[in-house]
Design a protein around this motif. Structure first.
Motif, short mmCIF file in Angstrom:
data_model
loop_
_atom_site.label_atom_id
_atom_site.label_comp_id
_atom_site.label_asym_id
_atom_site.label_seq_id
_atom_site.Cartn_x
_atom_site.Cartn_y
_atom_site.Cartn_z
N LYS A 51 0.64 -1.38 -0.18
CA LYS A 51 0.20 0.03 -0.07
C LYS A 51 0.84 1.44 -0.02
CE LYS A 51 -4.03 -1.72 2.20
NZ LYS A 51 -4.96 -1.67 3.32
N HIS A 52 2.02 1.40 0.78
CA HIS A 52 2.87 2.53 0.58
C HIS A 52 3.51 2.62 -0.56
CE1 HIS A 52 6.91 4.36 1.43
NE2 HIS A 52 6.24 4.94 2.25
N THR A 53 3.79 1.49 -1.32
CA THR A 53 4.24 1.78 -2.86
C THR A 53 3.17 2.19 -3.62
OG1 THR A 53 5.84 -0.28 -2.43
CG2 THR A 53 5.32 0.38 -4.71
N VAL A 54 1.93 1.91 -3.60
CA VAL A 54 1.00 2.43 -4.25
C VAL A 54 0.81 3.67 -4.16
CG1 VAL A 54 -1.60 2.16 -4.94
CG2 VAL A 54 -0.03 0.20 -4.59
N LEU A 55 0.82 4.33 -2.79
CA LEU A 55 0.52 5.74 -2.74
C LEU A 55 1.76 6.48 -3.03
CD1 LEU A 55 -1.05 5.51 1.05
CD2 LEU A 55 -1.91 6.00 -0.94
N SER A 56 2.83 6.12 -2.80
CA SER A 56 3.95 6.61 -3.43
C SER A 56 3.74 6.99 -4.92
CB SER A 56 5.23 6.17 -3.07
OG SER A 56 5.30 5.98 -1.67
N ASP A 57 3.50 6.16 -5.42
CA ASP A 57 3.52 6.36 -7.18
C ASP A 57 2.17 7.09 -7.25
OD1 ASP A 57 5.27 4.48 -7.32
OD2 ASP A 57 3.83 2.56 -7.81
N GLU A 58 0.97 7.23 -6.35
CA GLU A 58 -0.14 8.27 -6.60
C GLU A 58 0.59 9.62 -6.31
OE1 GLU A 58 -3.66 9.43 -7.55
OE2 GLU A 58 -2.77 7.41 -8.05
N ILE A 59 1.45 9.90 -5.36
CA ILE A 59 1.90 11.08 -5.04
C ILE A 59 2.43 11.46 -6.20
CG2 ILE A 59 3.64 12.46 -3.47
CD1 ILE A 59 2.54 10.54 -1.21
N ARG A 60 3.28 10.80 -6.83
CA ARG A 60 4.12 11.12 -7.83
C ARG A 60 3.46 11.64 -8.98
NH1 ARG A 60 7.83 7.16 -6.45
NH2 ARG A 60 6.96 5.75 -7.81
#
Length: 511
Positions: A366-375
């Motif tokens: 989930k942390h990885t998905v949110l990091s991609d969404e932030i970018r």
């Protein structure tokens, strides 16, 4: 192709840049047709070689003595240093070499020296700014007195015209260093590490033995030829081949423009070329303007503009009723994206604390998905700001062209700090891209020979635009005793209310 640009009477040369895309290439030794991915891979190999040498050279010379020597403009013998950074570095004996076992030609080393030299030259301004802040350190870093502001501006080269936000940010950076280390930094080279190396190829530092660019027979096309490695660690000159890359020129490049060698970089696994070109534009005049366009800033009404004519007897008359550039929808979307970005950052930080860096944790995905969404959200915000800046600048220049104005006056709000107007308004003012708009405005105005002048914001809302009587700023026209910034009352005209456009801005009648 001739690099001499013919100029007519009343014209001057102007160098600009446009983006191009490397879609394909041809290996001239084997005749192999390279796809966009294969061409980008070869460019990456060359960029890696150059960036490695740039990093090594920048870190080696990241100190006060070397930066001052380069900025002085003279070598040990007193001779003036060349303007090209790579030539200046060679005159000083600052050399660099590729890793052992790797073979590159002299032009590859030139690109590395040029990029490192530019970075070191730009550090001189930051070094002088930091030195001025350190020598005039205030008693309270969070709030300078008037005398302390005068002292720091006197100590910084060009400090009288420097936005206060630049000095404040450098002060906060120094105070943070002091709080962390228990002492003040010696200079900027202790305060900041060596800058990160941009991954790009400055072909402008090369000659025909490394790269050439010519216009093709077909209009709107150009051919870029350059030497690229066939492997990531070329061991001999045989591992370098000439590659021909056809490029479609953007329509913004005039047919008679002179093309220069571009800068190559990789963006999202695609090769891109920043195409520099020189073309003829009308000359701008410093004096003699009779029609001017005044521009003011606002919130939902981002820009307001009005034209005025200066007559021979000194009288100034307005031309028409002016115009407004409304961007309420775009600014609202920008505000929503900002709030979404803050929400995503908060959730990401929470997941980071819970996982503790454990890649096997159940929340890591989930942390990885949110990091991609932030970018993704950051890219959307950046593109939206860029599109808004270009649209606002284009609208302003079109207003000047329509009014036959030869100069644009725009209020300088680079150092404006949004405060005291509520949480929502403060945030929206801080998010405005005023600096980008003015930069784009200068770029587009130069095409038409129109000058752009920034006007100091101090006291631009203090006087009535009709009788120059000091105004009384109030919250609303029906609340004359409530202080505020939205409305201004003129005592000389019987208290008639005038709506101001923005904090620190002039009224629409004064635009």
């Amino acid at each position: 192709m001739s690099r001499k640009l013919p100029l007519a009477e009343g014209e001057t040369s102007r160098t600009a840049c446009a983006r191009g895309l490397l879609r394909t290439g041809v290996d001239e030794r084997t005749g192999e047709l390279l796809s966009a991915a294969a061409l980008a891979e070869r460019v990456v190999w060359c960029v890696s070689l150059v960036s490695g040498m740039v990093s090594a050279l920048t870190v080696e010379r990241w100190n006060t003595a070397d930066v001052d020597t380069l900025a002085a403009g003279e070598d040990a013998g007193g001779r003036k240093l060349p303007s090209n950074a790579w030539m200046a570095l060679r005159r000083l004996g600052w050399t660099v070499a590729p890793p052992e076992g790797v073979k590159v030609n002299d032009r590859i080393v030139r690109m590395a020296q040029e990029q490192a030299g530019r970075a070191l030259r730009s550090a001189k301004w930051r070094a002088d700014l930091t030195a001025g802040v350190l020598t005039t350190w205030p008693g309270d870093p969070a709030r300078r007195t008037a005398d302390e502001w005068d002292a720091v501006r006197e100590a910084v080269p060009g400090g009288q015209f420097l936005p206060s936000s630049v000095i404040k940010s450098r002060t906060r950076q120094t105070a943070s260093f002091n709080a962390k280390n228990g002492r003040m930094p010696v200079d900027v080279f202790e305060l900041e590490p060596a800058p990160r190396t941009a991954r790009m190829l400055l072909l402008s530092a090369c000659d025909g033995q490394q790269a050439t660019i010519e216009r093709a027979d077909e209009p709107g096309r150009a051919l870029l030829r350059l030497q690229l490695p066939t492997r990531p660690d070329p061991a001999s000159y045989k591992d370098w081949t000439w590659v021909a890359c056809p490029i479609s020129l953007p329509p913004t490049i005039p047919a008679g423009a002179v093309l220069h060698l571009p800068t190559l970089r990789i963006h999202r696994d695609r090769g891109r070329a920043d195409l520099a070109y020189t073309h003829a534009v009308p000359k701008t005049s410093r004096t003699g303007h009779t029609i001017a366009l005044g521009v003011d800033w606002g919130l939902n009404t981002l820009l307001s503009a009005g034209a005025a004519r200066l007559h021979d007897d000194g009288q100034i008359t307005a031309l028409g009723s002016g115009g407004q550039f409304r961007a309420a929808g775009v600014l609202a979307k920008q505000h929503r994206l900002r709030r979404l970005s803050e929400h995503l950052h908060a959730k990401t930080d929470r997941y980071q604390r819970l996982t503790g860096g454990d890649k096997q944790h159940s929340l890591t995905a989930k942390h990885t998905v949110l990091s991609d969404e932030i970018r993704h959200v950051c890219d959307r915000r950046s593109h939206l700001n860029d599109a808004l800046a270009w649209a606002a600048a284009r609208w302003t220049v079109d207003q000047a062209i329509t009014a036959s104005a030869t100069v644009i006056h725009v209020e300088d709000l680079r150092s404006m700090e949004a405060r005291g107007m509520g949480r929502t308004v403060n945030t929206r003012l801080s998010q405005q891209v005023r600096g980008q708009i003015v930069d784009h405005m200068r770029h587009l105005a130069a095409e038409a020979g129109i000058a752009v002048v920034t006007v100091p914001a101090r006291n631009t809302s203090k006087h009535c635009p009709q009788c120059l009587t000091p105004l009384r700023h109030r919250k609303a026209p029906d609340r004359p005793t409530a202080p505020g910034w939205k409305w201004a009352l003129c005592p000389a005209t019987g208290g008639r209310a005038t709506a101001t456009m923005a904090p620190g801005g002039v009224s629409p009648h004064a635009a």
